[in-house]
Design an enzyme around this catalytic site. Structure first.
Site, short mmCIF file in Angstrom:
data_model
loop_
_atom_site.label_atom_id
_atom_site.label_comp_id
_atom_site.label_asym_id
_atom_site.label_seq_id
_atom_site.Cartn_x
_atom_site.Cartn_y
_atom_site.Cartn_z
N ASP A 101 0.92 -1.36 -0.03
CA ASP A 101 0.03 0.36 0.05
C ASP A 101 0.91 1.25 0.10
O ASP A 101 1.98 1.25 0.67
CB ASP A 101 -0.75 -0.06 1.25
CG ASP A 101 -1.88 -0.97 1.20
OD1 ASP A 101 -2.24 -1.49 0.28
OD2 ASP A 101 -2.49 -1.35 2.49
N1 URA Z 1 -1.47 -5.66 4.17
C1 URA Z 1 -1.73 -4.42 4.22
O1 URA Z 1 -2.68 -3.96 4.96
N2 URA Z 1 -1.09 -3.36 3.34
C2 URA Z 1 0.11 -3.86 2.55
O2 URA Z 1 0.57 -3.01 2.00
C3 URA Z 1 0.53 -5.19 2.57
C4 URA Z 1 -0.31 -6.04 3.39
#
Ligand code: URA
Length: 250
Positions: A101
């Protein structure tokens, strides 16, 4: 490497096209005509197509980036946000394997090895990923049970996670969590579902690759040991895919 992969990686033809060339008897290894599609090519072999020598393909590139927060895991962003492309500028045609993310930092593999990426990303193989999550509040015994057994999310029950509480102080704690699914915002949603919003999230491991001392924004080439470990991990995953699919909400 299989002969058709060698020819495809060297830019002679697609894999199918390479198979057709082999089938038509147009390919020679060390002067001998080849007909077997599964033929393996060794380093130093002389490969010819239609009598012309084919230069061996360049070795694939494998990079490990500590993706900082505030960067999108794509090479181009229509919204103009910073992307991981800034860290790989000029380094062949690598692409990110999987996604972190915008607000998550940590281990991100980039490569131009499409086979490896495909193998690692296939949901049946479920690469293990470990995250360090700083969360609001303290986990109750019931929260821990839910995480170990699988939290119910709006797209179905998550597979059980591995869990370790690393630190707890005041109204927050730091938890190490390992999952093998790759659903959107999965770790954040798992903790949100239990009433513990994630304040900061870092991926510390992707399969056999560990973040180590790499600072956010730093990138390095994988060592040959890491590349071997990754290839072995991929082979193992392909040979024995996870048999238990994620459970869905009853
Ligand atoms: N889980 C999340 O919430 N974000 C990420 O970037 C990867 C796994």
């Amino acid at each position: 490497m299989r002969l058709n992969k060698f020819l495809a990686s060297a830019g002679v033809a697609s894999r199918r096209g390479a198979d057709a060339l082999i089938g038509a008897g147009k390919v020679r290894i060390n002067g001998k005509q080849v007909h077997e599609l599964g033929t393996i090519v060794d380093n130093g072999d002389c490969i010819e197509v239609d009598g012309k020598r084919v230069a061996p393909p360049a070795a694939p590139t494998y990079l490990l980036l500590n993706k900082p927060r505030g960067v999108v895991t794509t090479l181009r962003d229509p919204q103009g946000r910073p992307t991981v492309a800034q860290f790989v500028a000029g380094r062949s045609r690598v692409f990110p394997v999987g996604r972190l993310d915008y607000a998550t930092s940590g281990v991100l593999l980039l490569t131009d090895d499409g086979d490896l990426a495909h193998g690692l990303l296939h949901p049946r193989f479920g690469v293990e990923k470990t995250y360090r999550a700083e969360i609001s509040g303290r986990l109750s015994p019931q929260d821990v049970r839910s995480l170990l057994q699988g939290v119910f999310l709006d797209d179905g029950r998550a597979a059980g996670a591995k869990l370790r509480v690393l630190a707890a102080a005041g109204d927050r704690c730091v938890v190490e969590v390992t999952i093998h699914e790759g659903r959107n915002r999965q770790v954040r949603r798992m903790f949100e579902a239990l009433g513990h919003p994630v304040r900061a999230l870092t991926r510390t491991r992707f399969g056999p690759l560990r973040l180590g001392e790499l600072a956010p924004g730093q990138i390095r080439t994988l060592t040959s040991k890491e590349i071997d470990a990754l290839q072995r991990y991929r082979r193992r995953a392909t040979e024995s895919p996870r048999t238990t699919p994620p459970e869905v909400t009853p």
